[in-house]
Design a protein around this motif. Structure first.
Motif, PDB file in Angstrom:
ATOM      1  N   LEU A 130      56.047  77.586  39.206  1.00 44.10           N
ATOM      2  CA  LEU A 130      55.869  77.329  37.778  1.00 44.10           C
ATOM      3  C   LEU A 130      54.494  77.783  37.290  1.00 44.10           C
ATOM      4  O   LEU A 130      53.482  77.509  37.934  1.00 44.10           O
ATOM      5  CB  LEU A 130      56.042  75.849  37.469  1.00 44.10           C
ATOM      6  N   ASN A 131      54.483  78.426  36.145  1.00 45.42           N
ATOM      7  CA  ASN A 131      53.210  78.757  35.511  1.00 45.42           C
ATOM      8  C   ASN A 131      52.747  77.539  34.702  1.00 45.42           C
ATOM      9  O   ASN A 131      53.380  76.469  34.744  1.00 45.42           O
ATOM     10  CB  ASN A 131      53.337  80.006  34.630  1.00 45.42           C
ATOM     11  N   THR A 132      51.685  77.676  33.977  1.00 42.73           N
ATOM     12  CA  THR A 132      51.123  76.560  33.220  1.00 42.73           C
ATOM     13  C   THR A 132      52.116  75.998  32.224  1.00 42.73           C
ATOM     14  O   THR A 132      52.255  74.782  32.084  1.00 42.73           O
ATOM     15  CB  THR A 132      49.834  77.000  32.498  1.00 42.73           C
ATOM     16  N   GLU A 133      52.830  76.862  31.538  1.00 36.59           N
ATOM     17  CA  GLU A 133      53.817  76.401  30.553  1.00 36.59           C
ATOM     18  C   GLU A 133      54.946  75.628  31.233  1.00 36.59           C
ATOM     19  O   GLU A 133      55.379  74.579  30.749  1.00 36.59           O
ATOM     20  CB  GLU A 133      54.391  77.588  29.785  1.00 36.59           C
ATOM     21  N   GLY A 134      55.422  76.134  32.367  1.00 38.86           N
ATOM     22  CA  GLY A 134      56.472  75.439  33.112  1.00 38.86           C
ATOM     23  C   GLY A 134      56.015  74.085  33.616  1.00 38.86           C
ATOM     24  O   GLY A 134      56.767  73.113  33.593  1.00 38.86           O
ATOM     25  N   GLN A 135      54.772  74.005  34.077  1.00 37.20           N
ATOM     26  CA  GLN A 135      54.216  72.731  34.537  1.00 37.20           C
ATOM     27  C   GLN A 135      54.136  71.728  33.399  1.00 37.20           C
ATOM     28  O   GLN A 135      54.400  70.540  33.583  1.00 37.20           O
ATOM     29  CB  GLN A 135      52.843  72.947  35.162  1.00 37.20           C
ATOM     30  N   THR A 136      53.791  72.207  32.216  1.00 39.44           N
ATOM     31  CA  THR A 136      53.720  71.337  31.041  1.00 39.44           C
ATOM     32  C   THR A 136      55.100  70.803  30.685  1.00 39.44           C
ATOM     33  O   THR A 136      55.270  69.610  30.417  1.00 39.44           O
ATOM     34  CB  THR A 136      53.111  72.088  29.841  1.00 39.44           C
ATOM     35  N   ILE A 137      56.100  71.669  30.691  1.00 38.66           N
ATOM     36  CA  ILE A 137      57.462  71.235  30.392  1.00 38.66           C
ATOM     37  C   ILE A 137      57.933  70.223  31.422  1.00 38.66           C
ATOM     38  O   ILE A 137      58.518  69.192  31.078  1.00 38.66           O
ATOM     39  CB  ILE A 137      58.417  72.449  30.332  1.00 38.66           C
ATOM     40  N   GLN A 138      57.660  70.489  32.684  1.00 39.88           N
ATOM     41  CA  GLN A 138      58.060  69.552  33.743  1.00 39.88           C
ATOM     42  C   GLN A 138      57.397  68.191  33.538  1.00 39.88           C
ATOM     43  O   GLN A 138      58.039  67.145  33.654  1.00 39.88           O
ATOM     44  CB  GLN A 138      57.717  70.103  35.120  1.00 39.88           C
TER      45      GLN A 138
END
Length: 61
Positions: free
Chosen positions: A37-45
């Motif tokens: 996960l990139n930063t955006e994916g980590q935020t969504i998670q």
């Protein structure tokens, strides 16, 4: 198998408006790809986890 809205549609909605099935499915999906996960994916998670917690955890979904 999950049969609901896709991430494109859900990304335009608040996590509070997601169904329990949507939260559970995408939580599981994101857990499987955490290392990628990139930063955006980590935020969504993180937002998904926070919404699940606000609803009382996975057992209550």
């Amino acid at each position: 198998m999950y049969n609901g809205r896709d991430m494109t549609e859900l990304s335009m909605m608040a996590k509070a408006d997601w169904s329990n099935d949507e939260l559970a499915f995408f939580h599981h999906s994101f857990q499987q790809i955490v290392p990628y996960l990139n930063t955006e994916g980590q935020t969504i998670q993180r937002e998904i986890v926070e919404e699940i917690q606000s609803r009382g955890g996975l057992r209550n979904l």
